[in-house]
Design a protein around this motif. Sequence first.
Motif, PDB file in Angstrom:
ATOM      1  N   THR A   1      11.756  13.709  33.114  1.00  0.00           N
ATOM      2  CA  THR A   1      10.662  14.313  32.360  1.00  0.00           C
ATOM      3  C   THR A   1      10.337  13.492  31.115  1.00  0.00           C
ATOM      4  O   THR A   1       9.181  13.144  30.857  1.00  0.00           O
ATOM      5  CB  THR A   1      11.085  15.730  31.894  1.00  0.00           C
ATOM      6  N   MET A   2      11.366  13.193  30.326  1.00  0.00           N
ATOM      7  CA  MET A   2      11.116  12.542  29.046  1.00  0.00           C
ATOM      8  C   MET A   2      10.860  11.049  29.200  1.00  0.00           C
ATOM      9  O   MET A   2       9.939  10.500  28.596  1.00  0.00           O
ATOM     10  CB  MET A   2      12.294  12.780  28.092  1.00  0.00           C
TER      11      MET A   2
ATOM     12  N   GLU B   1      16.518   3.139  36.107  1.00  0.00           N
ATOM     13  CA  GLU B   1      17.170   4.321  36.689  1.00  0.00           C
ATOM     14  C   GLU B   1      18.419   3.875  37.428  1.00  0.00           C
ATOM     15  O   GLU B   1      18.637   2.680  37.657  1.00  0.00           O
ATOM     16  CB  GLU B   1      16.216   5.024  37.669  1.00  0.00           C
TER      17      GLU B   1
ATOM     18  N   GLU C   1      21.625  14.964  29.083  1.00  0.00           N
ATOM     19  CA  GLU C   1      22.167  15.317  27.766  1.00  0.00           C
ATOM     20  C   GLU C   1      23.679  15.509  27.877  1.00  0.00           C
ATOM     21  O   GLU C   1      24.183  16.632  27.896  1.00  0.00           O
ATOM     22  CB  GLU C   1      21.459  16.585  27.269  1.00  0.00           C
TER      23      GLU C   1
ATOM     24  N   LYS D   1      25.945   9.210  27.812  1.00  0.00           N
ATOM     25  CA  LYS D   1      25.238   8.453  26.765  1.00  0.00           C
ATOM     26  C   LYS D   1      26.139   7.344  26.203  1.00  0.00           C
ATOM     27  O   LYS D   1      25.680   6.234  25.952  1.00  0.00           O
ATOM     28  CB  LYS D   1      24.788   9.378  25.637  1.00  0.00           C
TER      29      LYS D   1
ATOM     30  N   ASN E   1      17.040   9.504  22.793  1.00  0.00           N
ATOM     31  CA  ASN E   1      16.117  10.641  22.725  1.00  0.00           C
ATOM     32  C   ASN E   1      16.899  11.959  22.743  1.00  0.00           C
ATOM     33  O   ASN E   1      16.352  13.018  23.017  1.00  0.00           O
ATOM     34  CB  ASN E   1      15.160  10.574  23.920  1.00  0.00           C
TER      35      ASN E   1
ATOM     36  N   SER F   1      18.528  15.494  22.130  1.00  0.00           N
ATOM     37  CA  SER F   1      18.014  16.642  21.375  1.00  0.00           C
ATOM     38  C   SER F   1      19.095  17.266  20.516  1.00  0.00           C
ATOM     39  O   SER F   1      18.803  17.927  19.525  1.00  0.00           O
ATOM     40  CB  SER F   1      17.528  17.740  22.316  1.00  0.00           C
TER      41      SER F   1
HETATM   42  P1  NAD Z   1      15.700  14.764  33.275  1.00  0.00           P
HETATM   43  O1  NAD Z   1      16.826  15.375  33.991  1.00  0.00           O
HETATM   44  O2  NAD Z   1      14.317  15.135  33.615  1.00  0.00           O
HETATM   45  O3  NAD Z   1      15.784  13.182  33.372  1.00  0.00           O
HETATM   46  C1  NAD Z   1      16.963  12.454  33.195  1.00  0.00           C
HETATM   47  C2  NAD Z   1      16.866  11.217  34.065  1.00  0.00           C
HETATM   48  O4  NAD Z   1      17.901  10.329  33.685  1.00  0.00           O
HETATM   49  C3  NAD Z   1      17.011  11.494  35.548  1.00  0.00           C
HETATM   50  O5  NAD Z   1      15.921  10.941  36.236  1.00  0.00           O
HETATM   51  C4  NAD Z   1      18.318  10.798  35.912  1.00  0.00           C
HETATM   52  O6  NAD Z   1      18.284  10.234  37.216  1.00  0.00           O
HETATM   53  C5  NAD Z   1      18.401   9.727  34.866  1.00  0.00           C
HETATM   54  N1  NAD Z   1      19.760   9.281  34.577  1.00  0.00           N
HETATM   55  C6  NAD Z   1      20.859  10.029  34.440  1.00  0.00           C
HETATM   56  N2  NAD Z   1      21.907   9.254  34.130  1.00  0.00           N
HETATM   57  C7  NAD Z   1      21.460   7.990  34.082  1.00  0.00           C
HETATM   58  C8  NAD Z   1      22.062   6.739  33.792  1.00  0.00           C
HETATM   59  N3  NAD Z   1      23.348   6.642  33.518  1.00  0.00           N
HETATM   60  N4  NAD Z   1      21.294   5.641  33.817  1.00  0.00           N
HETATM   61  C9  NAD Z   1      19.980   5.729  34.093  1.00  0.00           C
HETATM   62  N5  NAD Z   1      19.362   6.884  34.369  1.00  0.00           N
HETATM   63  C10 NAD Z   1      20.093   8.003  34.349  1.00  0.00           C
HETATM   64  O7  NAD Z   1      15.986  15.060  31.720  1.00  0.00           O
HETATM   65  P2  NAD Z   1      14.954  15.050  30.520  1.00  0.00           P
HETATM   66  O8  NAD Z   1      14.432  16.402  30.324  1.00  0.00           O
HETATM   67  O9  NAD Z   1      14.020  13.918  30.672  1.00  0.00           O
HETATM   68  O10 NAD Z   1      15.922  14.767  29.288  1.00  0.00           O
HETATM   69  C11 NAD Z   1      16.404  13.479  28.994  1.00  0.00           C
HETATM   70  C12 NAD Z   1      16.901  13.431  27.572  1.00  0.00           C
HETATM   71  O11 NAD Z   1      15.847  13.799  26.699  1.00  0.00           O
HETATM   72  C13 NAD Z   1      18.035  14.373  27.245  1.00  0.00           C
HETATM   73  O12 NAD Z   1      18.874  13.765  26.313  1.00  0.00           O
HETATM   74  C14 NAD Z   1      17.332  15.550  26.621  1.00  0.00           C
HETATM   75  O13 NAD Z   1      18.163  16.278  25.745  1.00  0.00           O
HETATM   76  C15 NAD Z   1      16.255  14.862  25.861  1.00  0.00           C
HETATM   77  N6  NAD Z   1      15.078  15.674  25.550  1.00  0.00           N
HETATM   78  C16 NAD Z   1      14.541  16.522  26.476  1.00  0.00           C
HETATM   79  C17 NAD Z   1      13.435  17.260  26.163  1.00  0.00           C
HETATM   80  C18 NAD Z   1      12.792  18.174  27.169  1.00  0.00           C
HETATM   81  O14 NAD Z   1      11.994  19.033  26.778  1.00  0.00           O
HETATM   82  N7  NAD Z   1      13.055  18.017  28.452  1.00  0.00           N
HETATM   83  C19 NAD Z   1      12.848  17.134  24.904  1.00  0.00           C
HETATM   84  C20 NAD Z   1      13.403  16.244  23.991  1.00  0.00           C
HETATM   85  C21 NAD Z   1      14.519  15.529  24.318  1.00  0.00           C
END
Ligand code: NAD
Length: 697
Positions: free
Chosen positions: A305-306, A325, A384, A389, A409, A411
């Motif tokens: 998503t992000m 990815e 997260e 991380k 990024n 949270s």
């Molecule tokens: P998500 O689950 O939609 O996406 C995470 C992606 O990361 C997945 O596509 C996964 O395949 C990939 N991934 C996981 N481990 C990996 C690695 N080791 N190497 C490469 N890719 C990897 O999650 P999201 O909602 O996009 O959230 C991602 C980050 O952004 C988190 O830290 C979250 O806290 C933060 N965040 C989320 C939001 C929100 O509203 N969704 C807002 C602000 C911050």
Amino acid sequence: MSTAHYELHGGVAVIRLDNPPVNGLGHALRQGIVNGIQQAEHDDKVSAIVVIGSETAFSGGADITEFGTPKMTAEPNLRTVINVVETSSKPVVAAIAGTCMGGGLELAMGCHFRVADPKAQVALPEVRLGLLPGAGGTQRLPRAIGIEGATNLIVSGQTVPAGMFMGSQLFDEFVQDGDLLAAATAFAENIVKKNNPLKRIRDMPVEHAKSEAFFMFARNMVGAIAKNYPAPLKCLDAVKASVEKPFDQGLEIERQLFAELMQTPESSALRHAFFADRATSKISDVPPDTSTREISKVGVIGAGTMGTGISINFLNAGIPVVLLETKQEALDRGLENIRKVYEGRVKKGKMTEDEANKRFALVRPTLSYEDFADVDLVIEAVFEDMGVKEQVFGKLDDVCKPGAILASNTSTLDLNRIAAATRRPEDVIGLHFFSPANVMKLLEVVRGEKTAKDVLATAMKLARKIKKTAVISGVCDGFIGNRMIGRYQTQALLMLEEGASPQQIDKAIETFGFVMGPLRMADLAGGDIGWAIRKRHYEEKPDMKRLVIADRLCEMGRFGQKTGAGFYRYEPGRRDALHDPEVDKVIEECREEAGITPRRISDKEIVERCVYALVNEGARILEEGIAQRASDIDMVYLTGYGFPLFRGGPMFYADQVGLINVMRAMEQFAKNPMADPGFWEPAPLLARLAGEGGTFN
Ligand code: NAD
């Protein structure tokens, strides 16, 4: 020192405005214009006068550094200047290029003739500060371009190119790509040669055959859109006066309406937000001349998503992105989502197909960290999870070139720990985007213990480039925005237990002006996120009050929109929050199990408990130095959480209510037998300021 330069070009006196960057009409400049006009009038060799600005600005209007100071209205004030210009016995020609806005346009309309670059940017934007043009703009513009055009421009505050007014009385001649000064001087000489009469807009008639019907129609339209903002309707009243009253009486009405608007809380809030926005980029210990690092290629980790939303920001700014990815499948899905966003823009006519293709071509997918060897900045947006991380940052440390900025990024996680996973914590920073990251304006720039100053300065500069409002936050759980919203949500959920319904809570908060009430927002964000945080807090603080209704709904798998049910129910593919009798049943059962006799909760209590919970936590955040200034907290809430702009943000709003009143209400809430012990303990800063009669801002 701002000033106006006086030069002679043959028989034409040239008054050159010189108050960079936008020729704000500060006191010294205003005095300079008056002096110039008088000097020219007294010089027999002078037959005409040209007023000109720079290539980028005729004038942007009031000098904002004088806002709220006595200089702002000191004589000669703008009305006096315009009067001096307009009553000059020798023809005055405005030569206009670049920005010509607000008081700048009003000044130009006081001149007898206007020669302009058709690309010059014209606007009367005062309505955006909850005001109206107060130096004759509402009386002269309708005379120059008619009441419909004038109403549109003044009520919307929109900026349009000067060329749009070709054929109207607003401009007498356009100069495309030529020497503007030479053209304006020649124009002035020609006027003199032909002995043309002076053209004063004030003397022109305002023509409109059906003005009464027009204003009735406009009033309905504007009233429906303006809602909580009084200025647009007052703008309309002022334009109406231009038709119905003689010029001088119209000016008097304009002045009266301006003074009324100046006193409204809405205008105070909008002006506060205007200055708050400018203040965010100032970091007390990072001087404005701090060097920055070049960012011409960006890496993004995680195409979820992000990660995809974050990537789009850079693609739109023309900066290539390497998107990484772990699995091809996830990468493909991410790319597909980016493509869909661009397809949507093209479909809506917001972008040409060619432009969309160009931007999409800037993203390069990869499964290999080696492709990050030459990026200038990497933004991590993986799950997260601290372990994941730390691993990612360890890898980045190995592959990225020296000087590359490594951003997370996250949270909620501790940025200092993430930084410690590298040998270069000074290059690590938090870039906390909000979802959808390609849409939301807010960017929290998280400053770690060791983040280097030039890294911070670079992040702030980059934020401007990708059109974000960047606010600096220190490291804490949830940073500024989410840490505060947690307290706000807690109050909403507690009131659900005590007797309010989801509908009542959301309605009360939406009537206050929030874009979305807390429970609809929880359903949008996903109930599981808040639930995970609550479970962590229950473990950390066993005596903490449990939010049984919210927990029960999550236990039932009701995570909000994504599961089709939360505090409301959702039809497949739709986002309307529908009343769900099943939720009523859960609420009733939970109250019964907990032995709660529901009570009637007023809308006032709902708003106060939610908003003061924000304020109290905001005060703590300020005191701890997590936020640099109260207005930064306001910007976080205005740009990231749908706080009503006309209330100026939570801290500004609290100042308006009076901090002592906020404290007194909190004392009452603490007496509620169902209150969470300690929740309403006032932040020491709030208590101190309330005691002193002080304010946050
Ligand atoms: P998500 O689950 O939609 O996406 C995470 C992606 O990361 C997945 O596509 C996964 O395949 C990939 N991934 C996981 N481990 C990996 C690695 N080791 N190497 C490469 N890719 C990897 O999650 P999201 O909602 O996009 O959230 C991602 C980050 O952004 C988190 O830290 C979250 O806290 C933060 N965040 C989320 C939001 C929100 O509203 N969704 C807002 C602000 C911050």
